[in-house]
Design an enzyme around this catalytic site. Sequence first.
Site, mmCIF file in Angstrom:
data_model
loop_
_atom_site.group_PDB
_atom_site.id
_atom_site.type_symbol
_atom_site.label_atom_id
_atom_site.label_comp_id
_atom_site.label_asym_id
_atom_site.label_seq_id
_atom_site.Cartn_x
_atom_site.Cartn_y
_atom_site.Cartn_z
ATOM 1 N N ARG A 10 0.853 -1.183 0.000
ATOM 2 C CA ARG A 10 0.000 0.000 0.000
ATOM 3 C C ARG A 10 0.893 1.238 0.000
ATOM 4 N NH1 ARG A 10 -1.465 2.524 4.582
ATOM 5 N NH2 ARG A 10 -1.583 0.688 5.911
ATOM 6 N N HIS A 23 -3.959 4.021 4.564
ATOM 7 C CA HIS A 23 -5.009 3.000 4.600
ATOM 8 C C HIS A 23 -6.322 3.596 4.092
ATOM 9 C CE1 HIS A 23 -7.380 -0.399 5.990
ATOM 10 N NE2 HIS A 23 -8.197 0.465 6.595
ATOM 11 N N TYR A 72 3.832 5.212 11.316
ATOM 12 C CA TYR A 72 4.178 3.819 11.618
ATOM 13 C C TYR A 72 5.051 3.142 10.550
ATOM 14 C CZ TYR A 72 -0.029 3.140 8.712
ATOM 15 O OH TYR A 72 -0.971 3.189 7.706
#
Length: 374
Positions: free
Chosen positions: A268, A272, A281
């Site tokens: 990705r 998200h 993160y």
Amino acid sequence: MAKGGSPPDGELVQLLTPEGERIESVTGSDGTVYRADFTDEEYRGLYRDLVIVRKLDAEATALQRQGELGIWASLLGQEAAQVGSGRALRPQDMAFPTYREHGVLYCRGIDPIMPLGLFRGVDQGGWDPNEFKFNMYTIVIGAQTLHATGYAMGVTMDGKTGTDEGEAVIAYFGDGATSQGDVNEAFIWAGVFNAPLVFFCQNNQYAISEPLERQTRIPLYRRAGGFGFPGIRVDGNDVLASYAVTRAALDHARLGQGPTLIEAYTYRMGAHTTNDDPTRYRIASEVEAWQAKDPIKRVRAFLEKEQIADAAFFAEVDEQAKRESLHLRERVLEMPDPSPLTLFDNVYPNGSPLVDAERERFGEYLASFEGSAH
């Protein structure tokens, strides 16, 4: 063009390298030969799909940032997994998506405006799942795998498997969904009842903010063995391999040979959803490493090396993508706000006295505000 061989490291099926070198075929551990033989026009068509899907996705992201959509789940980086598997579907096959399968939706011939109505909050999607053989977007994580399993069991009960013209079903989900009970229950039922179903897991490395190692201690595709059916890992940034592996698994299912788990190993590139901040993160160097495996760049490199496409073709595709994205934007901005009473439409196919009464009472409530200062 490289000759055929076994999957690198015994796991990953790849037919097009990040450098654009095509591998003629790959033989899986069970003897299945994976290959993708297309005409030059079909290769160009795959590139066109990838570019347009990415451009439409980018436009939707921009619309959300400008306040025109409530939220958007981008597919950036996952175009090859979606276009490859989407083009592998036969007309009679049924797909059950999550909320991110915009590329598969495009391949099924659905107007790309449809999911934007859902994310703008003006409707529930709007396409006919039976017409396009593509179910509605599912927001509940993993729930669609159970829907797909039940549908696939019905296909078997209707006697629509066992021949080359049989039906198959595909269910899409992410790596994080594999931790959901729904997905594991779907694996059990599909395996026990030999359902004609392909579980297509897009492993994009993160379930929102949780990395893959927080989801599993073994490669995801190997989980299938515990449920009694085969699993295979494919390079999800390789549109040719994604096509070949999905087509083989679907044909396996339609012949009555049961389910398969495909783990499309991809990444990705963006957030998200537009509510997420991935810089909290993951590190920039990780993203850069995966950008070198970009699914569109490798197809372009292949087309150029094989002299299948020239600069004029690439410019024409870019222009088409730009036109389609602009048209999408214009139509989103023109979407009318729905009447509150439309909430009661299409609840039941033949109506309901209870819903009719609720509609009437709600209408009276709305009318009580007319001409007031509220």
